[in-house]
Design a protein around this motif. Structure first.
Motif, mmCIF file in Angstrom:
data_model
loop_
_atom_site.group_PDB
_atom_site.id
_atom_site.type_symbol
_atom_site.label_atom_id
_atom_site.label_comp_id
_atom_site.label_asym_id
_atom_site.label_seq_id
_atom_site.Cartn_x
_atom_site.Cartn_y
_atom_site.Cartn_z
ATOM 1 N N LEU A 1 0.625 -1.299 0.297
ATOM 2 C CA LEU A 1 -0.211 0.027 -0.254
ATOM 3 C C LEU A 1 1.267 1.000 0.117
ATOM 4 C CD1 LEU A 1 -2.911 -1.000 2.358
ATOM 5 C CD2 LEU A 1 -2.659 -1.673 0.195
ATOM 6 N N SER A 2 2.184 0.875 0.470
ATOM 7 C CA SER A 2 2.653 1.820 0.888
ATOM 8 C C SER A 2 4.260 2.936 -0.156
ATOM 9 C CB SER A 2 3.737 2.316 2.051
ATOM 10 O OG SER A 2 4.961 1.519 2.099
ATOM 11 N N THR A 3 4.279 1.630 -0.927
ATOM 12 C CA THR A 3 5.014 1.447 -2.383
ATOM 13 C C THR A 3 4.095 2.796 -3.529
ATOM 14 O OG1 THR A 3 5.028 -0.698 -2.447
ATOM 15 C CG2 THR A 3 6.185 0.867 -4.072
ATOM 16 N N ARG A 4 5.602 3.201 -3.525
ATOM 17 C CA ARG A 4 5.130 4.306 -5.027
ATOM 18 C C ARG A 4 5.722 3.871 -5.998
ATOM 19 N NH1 ARG A 4 6.205 9.914 -5.943
ATOM 20 N NH2 ARG A 4 4.682 11.138 -7.129
ATOM 21 N N VAL A 5 5.512 4.740 -7.078
ATOM 22 C CA VAL A 5 6.186 4.615 -8.429
ATOM 23 C C VAL A 5 5.682 5.647 -8.971
ATOM 24 C CG1 VAL A 5 5.811 1.917 -8.415
ATOM 25 C CG2 VAL A 5 4.422 3.783 -9.543
ATOM 26 N N ALA A 6 6.275 6.191 -10.189
ATOM 27 C CA ALA A 6 5.953 7.173 -11.207
ATOM 28 C C ALA A 6 4.532 6.882 -11.680
ATOM 29 C CB ALA A 6 6.066 7.323 -11.926
ATOM 30 N N SER A 7 3.842 8.751 -11.836
ATOM 31 C CA SER A 7 2.831 8.475 -11.411
ATOM 32 C C SER A 7 2.190 8.302 -12.968
ATOM 33 C CB SER A 7 1.903 10.322 -11.517
ATOM 34 O OG SER A 7 0.621 10.643 -12.061
ATOM 35 N N PRO A 8 0.754 6.950 -13.332
ATOM 36 C CA PRO A 8 0.652 7.729 -14.894
ATOM 37 C C PRO A 8 0.518 8.457 -15.338
ATOM 38 C CG PRO A 8 -0.791 5.845 -12.667
ATOM 39 C CD PRO A 8 0.283 6.709 -12.349
ATOM 40 N N ILE A 9 0.507 9.436 -14.979
ATOM 41 C CA ILE A 9 0.114 10.515 -15.829
ATOM 42 C C ILE A 9 1.486 11.742 -16.448
ATOM 43 C CG2 ILE A 9 -2.043 11.136 -14.720
ATOM 44 C CD1 ILE A 9 -0.969 13.268 -14.275
ATOM 45 N N THR A 10 3.003 11.179 -15.271
ATOM 46 C CA THR A 10 3.746 11.234 -16.496
ATOM 47 C C THR A 10 4.212 10.479 -17.083
ATOM 48 O OG1 THR A 10 4.582 10.439 -14.207
ATOM 49 C CG2 THR A 10 3.875 12.346 -14.325
ATOM 50 N N PRO A 11 5.005 11.093 -17.979
ATOM 51 C CA PRO A 11 5.930 10.644 -18.913
ATOM 52 C C PRO A 11 7.451 9.249 -18.611
ATOM 53 C CG PRO A 11 6.179 12.554 -19.540
ATOM 54 C CD PRO A 11 5.385 12.763 -18.014
ATOM 55 N N ALA A 12 7.660 9.283 -17.304
ATOM 56 C CA ALA A 12 8.596 8.605 -16.915
ATOM 57 C C ALA A 12 7.909 6.819 -16.449
ATOM 58 C CB ALA A 12 9.425 8.912 -15.362
ATOM 59 N N PHE A 13 6.585 7.219 -15.933
ATOM 60 C CA PHE A 13 5.647 5.992 -16.124
ATOM 61 C C PHE A 13 5.452 4.825 -17.191
ATOM 62 C CE2 PHE A 13 1.620 3.183 -15.853
ATOM 63 C CZ PHE A 13 1.933 2.890 -15.034
ATOM 64 N N TRP A 14 5.319 5.883 -17.994
ATOM 65 C CA TRP A 14 5.276 5.080 -20.138
ATOM 66 C C TRP A 14 6.670 5.033 -20.321
ATOM 67 C CZ3 TRP A 14 0.600 2.754 -20.090
ATOM 68 C CH2 TRP A 14 -0.174 4.074 -19.467
ATOM 69 N N GLN A 15 7.943 5.508 -20.112
ATOM 70 C CA GLN A 15 9.026 5.782 -20.641
ATOM 71 C C GLN A 15 9.547 3.822 -20.321
ATOM 72 O OE1 GLN A 15 11.303 8.610 -19.723
ATOM 73 N NE2 GLN A 15 10.277 10.117 -21.546
ATOM 74 N N ALA A 16 9.208 3.239 -18.356
ATOM 75 C CA ALA A 16 9.636 2.402 -18.196
ATOM 76 C C ALA A 16 8.636 1.463 -19.025
ATOM 77 C CB ALA A 16 9.135 2.470 -16.774
ATOM 78 N N VAL A 17 7.005 1.319 -19.057
ATOM 79 C CA VAL A 17 6.846 0.428 -19.552
ATOM 80 C C VAL A 17 7.272 -0.137 -21.031
ATOM 81 C CG1 VAL A 17 4.298 0.016 -20.281
ATOM 82 C CG2 VAL A 17 4.667 0.911 -18.429
ATOM 83 N N VAL A 18 7.051 1.084 -21.734
ATOM 84 C CA VAL A 18 8.235 1.106 -23.051
ATOM 85 C C VAL A 18 9.123 0.341 -23.694
ATOM 86 C CG1 VAL A 18 8.892 1.976 -26.048
ATOM 87 C CG2 VAL A 18 6.452 3.050 -23.775
ATOM 88 N N ARG A 19 10.123 0.647 -21.777
ATOM 89 C CA ARG A 19 11.554 0.271 -22.207
ATOM 90 C C ARG A 19 11.846 -1.579 -21.653
ATOM 91 N NH1 ARG A 19 13.362 4.652 -19.129
ATOM 92 N NH2 ARG A 19 12.513 3.714 -17.371
ATOM 93 N N ALA A 20 10.698 -1.911 -21.144
ATOM 94 C CA ALA A 20 9.946 -3.177 -20.943
ATOM 95 C C ALA A 20 9.708 -4.027 -22.072
ATOM 96 C CB ALA A 20 9.548 -3.281 -19.912
ATOM 97 N N VAL A 21 8.937 -3.224 -23.103
ATOM 98 C CA VAL A 21 8.230 -3.716 -24.388
ATOM 99 C C VAL A 21 9.379 -5.019 -25.044
ATOM 100 C CG1 VAL A 21 6.259 -3.768 -25.925
ATOM 101 C CG2 VAL A 21 6.251 -1.982 -24.210
ATOM 102 N N PRO A 22 10.104 -4.772 -25.427
ATOM 103 C CA PRO A 22 11.156 -5.596 -25.692
ATOM 104 C C PRO A 22 11.186 -6.955 -25.169
ATOM 105 C CG PRO A 22 11.702 -3.718 -26.471
ATOM 106 C CD PRO A 22 11.275 -3.145 -25.086
ATOM 107 N N ARG A 23 11.656 -7.081 -24.378
ATOM 108 C CA ARG A 23 12.033 -8.348 -23.245
ATOM 109 C C ARG A 23 10.937 -9.124 -23.311
ATOM 110 N NH1 ARG A 23 16.437 -9.212 -19.706
ATOM 111 N NH2 ARG A 23 16.816 -7.719 -20.119
ATOM 112 N N ASP A 24 9.487 -7.915 -22.196
ATOM 113 C CA ASP A 24 8.556 -8.549 -22.398
ATOM 114 C C ASP A 24 7.605 -9.362 -23.709
ATOM 115 O OD1 ASP A 24 8.021 -8.000 -19.436
ATOM 116 O OD2 ASP A 24 6.444 -5.838 -20.153
#
Length: 801
Positions: free
Chosen positions: A153-176
């Protein structure tokens, strides 16, 4: 038959207290092996907790530790019984007398018993030690679960409305994508390998069974329920509840069996690799849960059969809410299946967080849509109907407000990057609604079955009344008590199910987590902290809510089924309410850390103040308890206090309310009713009495006058025939006959009007008969004396009464 009931009740109670027949004692060797097995399991759990444990493994370890604890306790209890027997045998041998030599057999027996006692004592201590170790392991597992939940409950990541959140998702797309490709290629390779041989008839059979279960079997099950449950089950309420439960069962079991048949067919055919096993299990779980959600909401709404709807929901509401339930079932299916797919593929952390964010957003949108629809329906209903006929309650408005607050908090947490907290709140709301709907159906079914089965007019009720000689009201009371017990068990079970999917260990676990947020300070051995205060307030609110619900059931359901009158019901209700409030307060104080001994000390300190400043209140309170228990005055009695008299309307522990004839209310402290004289006209019997006195001249026919009076009494409808009216000659004085006449009416409240009617009838008859009535002539003598003149006698003429 009735005189035997106390004996039968005592015999039944004795059998219950005696319990089942004593079983054969467990052999010592078997008990020792059970204890050794429990110790081994506890050591295994302890070693497993040394490493990293996930949620599923922790649940399995908790189950294993709890089972080992129960086994250790059982073994310790068995060994303690055997130890008591050995000690009794040693005591039977008695101590060794000084200066005497025991027989060799006795000495050997004593040594053998001593050795056996030592071994049993050591085994008992081992069992107690294992119990303590198991409890410590369970506490450690609970702490680990709380820490893991708090971390999630207390873990915080980058906000979904920020570019950093989706940049991490895009970087993980090839491996996934590579992991997904490998996963799919393994499955397709296995299918191609198995398809080269004989046709996979097991998989085809599973598909056929799945289709058959989903469509024709499910439809046939619903038709069977409509034919037999609706058409044959006695009682409309029982038929309605049985049909709802049957609909949920059919709607849940048939899709679940279809998914099992499909998955098992593929497994038997060997079409899919072992790596796909977790995904297949997720498919079964998702299908069963989604089917349960759709079936529960379908049974609650009953859109196609409104006449069999249990919930008080309008047809338009059911029609407009039903599509949302399908969307919720589809969302639940997709969420469970996607989570299983991510776990089976081994998706990256970024992909799993993005999936949770999307799930949280979809859940919150669906919940918000439902709340908006509910608000729109309430507004439309309020506009269409009068405010007085609006069926929506303040409780529903409060629940809606709390739901909006939770949705807003979850949305803020989602935007702030607390994805775990957001999805947790959304799932709690959804799971609460689902569980509340299922609980609503089960509670109605339990109440309908219990109260219909154990009813004085039912077959079972008539059999109990005729066979055992029970009063019909006792059968009704047993049905209500059984209904309350079943519904309470369902509520407790629902609380456990509400908390279990999120790693909570019950109500105590949640309160424990509330207390762990802040340590606070300790004053006088009592921990005062924000968590403890919140816990105490929550316990008090829950306790008062339980008291309110119990009082509603007691006053509206149980007491009307008893043989008590209105006053008795009022007494029982008041005593139960004050006892329940006292228990709720004690429970709240105990949750704060204030024990019963501290409460007793506080009450003893307050007794000094009560003795000096609250004597009147205490006196009225004790007098109220006396009135409620002894009942010299009951609700509905006609009493006179001083110069005021009226009906008793309400008796509380402080005062009594009396409705007077001028529609005012006299509030009398209870101590006045206990310590002073009070005239209760309806305590012994509810009858009222009419008394009429008049006189007639001496030359009138007394028998004729008496007959006229009795005829007037008989003509009055309010006068009772039993006790019979009576007319007496009270005296003959000063040339007149005095009559004293009596009659009875059903209530003292009817005496005044009936007396007036009789007077009017007598005046009319006496005028027709020419009978002169009046009072006894009075003689006024004026004293004579010096300066007063002669005495004067004034004899007034008889005047009509």
């Amino acid at each position: 038959m009735l005189p035997r009931l106390p004996f039968l009740a005592c015999l039944f109670l004795a059998l219950l207290l005696a319990g089942p027949p004593a079983a054969a004692q467990t052999p010592p060797a078997e008990t020792t092996r059970s204890l050794a097995q429990a110790e081994g399991d506890l050591r295994a759990v302890d070693r497993a907790l040394d490493g990293r444990v996930d949620a599923d493994a922790r649940t399995a370890l908790r189950t294993k530790a709890a089972a080992a604890q129960q086994a250790a306790r059982g073994a310790a209890a068995d060994i303690a019984e055997q130890l008591a027997l050995v000690e009794a045998r040693i005591a039977g041998l008695g101590p060794v007398t000084a200066g005497t030599t025991e027989e060799p057999e006795i000495r050997a027996q004593r040594q053998r018993l001593a050795a056996e006692r030592a071994a049993l004592d050591a085994a008992t201590k081992r069992g107690r030690l294992a119990d303590v170790e198991a409890q410590q392991l369970l506490d450690e597992i609970a702490r680990g679960q709380a820490e893991q939940l708090n971390q999630t409950l207390s873990t915080r990541v980058a906000s979904p409305i920020t570019p950093a959140f989706w940049q991490a998702v895009v970087r993980a797309v090839p491996r996934d994508w590579r992991r997904i490709d490998v996963f799919l290629r393994d499955g397709s390779a296995q299918v191609v390998l198995q398809w080269r041989g004989a046709p996979p008839w097991q998989a085809l059979l599973g598909v056929v069974l799945a289709v058959a279960l989903l469509f024709p079997v499910r439809a046939a099950g619903r038709r069977i329920g409509q034919r037999y449950l609706i058409g044959s089950t006695p009682g409309h309420r029982v038929r309605r509840s049985a049909f709802a439960i049957f609909s949920v069962t059919v709607g849940t079991v048939t899709p679940l069996l279809a998914a099992l048949a499909l998955v098992q067919g593929f497994r038997w055919a060997g079409l899919l690799p072992e790596r796909w096993s977790a995904l297949l299990d997720g498919l079964v779980t998702a299908t069963g849960f989604a089917a349960f959600v759709g079936a529960v909401f379908g049974a609650v709404l009953m859109r196609s059969q409104p006449s069999w709807r249990i919930a008080p929901i309008a047809d338009e509401t059911a029609t407009r809410v039903r599509p949302l339930s399908w969307m919720l079932a589809a969302l639940a299916f997709a969420s469970i299946l996607i989570d299983a797919f991510n776990a089976a593929v081994g998706a990256s952390q970024a992909a799993m967080v993005a999936t949770q964010a999307i799930e949280a957003l979809l859940h919150l949108l669906l919940i918000g849509w439902f709340l908006l629809l509910l608000g729109r329906l309430r507004v439309e209903r309020a506009a269409a109907e009068d405010a007085g006929s609006l069926t929506t309650s303040a409780g529903l408005g409060a629940v809606t407000l709390v739901a909006w607050l939770l949705v807003g908090a979850a949305a803020i947490a989602l935007l702030a990057g607390y994805i775990g907290l957001s999805i947790f709140v959304a799932r709690v709301i959804v799971w609460t609604v689902i569980l509340a709907s299922a609980l609503f159906l089960l509670m109605h079914a339990a109440d309908d079955v219990a109260t219909s089965l154990f009813q004085r007019d039912s077959r079972v009720g008539q059999a109990l009344v005729r066979g055992l000689g029970l009063r019909p009201s006792l059968v009704d009371q047993f049905g209500l008590l059984l209904s309350a017990t079943l519904r309470l068990a369902l509520v407790l079970l629902s609380l456990g199910l509400l908390l279990s999917p999120f790693g909570a260990g019950g109500v105590g676990g949640i309160f424990g987590r509330l207390g762990s947020f802040a340590q606070g300070v300790e004053v006088g051995g009592i921990a005062i902290s924000p968590g403890a205060i919140l816990r105490s307030v929550a316990v008090l609110v829950i306790g008062l809510a339980l008291v309110r619900g119990f009082m509603g059931w007691l006053e509206k359901r149980y007491l009307p089924a008893t043989d008590l009158d209105g006053s008795g019901r009022n007494s029982v209700g008041l005593i139960a309410r004050y006892v329940g409030i006292a228990l709720a307060v004690i429970w709240s104080l105990a949750s704060l850390g204030i024990g019963v001994e501290r409460i007793a000390l506080l009450l003893s300190a307050l007794s000094v103040g009560i003795g000096f400043g609250l004597q009147a209140i205490t006196s009225n309170f004790v007098s109220g308890l006396i009135l409620l228990t002894e009942r010299p005055i009951k609700i509905g009695d006609w009493i006179r206090v001083g110069t005021d008299e009226g009906d008793v309307k309400r008796i509380s522990v402080r005062s009594t309310e009396i409705a007077l004839a001028d529609h005012s209310t006299l509030i009398v402290p209870n101590s006045e009713l206990i310590t002073k004289s009070v005239l209760n006209k309806t305590l012994a019997m509810p009858l009222g009495r009419i008394q009429i006195q008049f006189s007639v001249p001496l030359d009138e026919d007394a028998q004729k006058v008496r007959r006229i009076v009795l005829d007037a009494f008989e003509a009055e409808a309010a006068v009772l025939a039993e006790p019979a009216p009576a007319a007496f000659v009270d005296a003959i004085t000063d040339g007149r006959i005095l009559f004293n006449c009596f009659a009875h009416v059903a209530s003292p409240r009817d005496a005044y009007g009936a007396r007036s009617n009789v007077f009017l009838a007598l005046l009319h008859r006496f005028r027709e008969e020419g009978i002169d009535i009046g009072t006894v002539p009075q003689r006024l003598e004026l004293a004579t004396g010096p300066g007063l003149g002669p005495g004067i006698d004034i004899v007034p003429r008889s005047t009509p009464n």
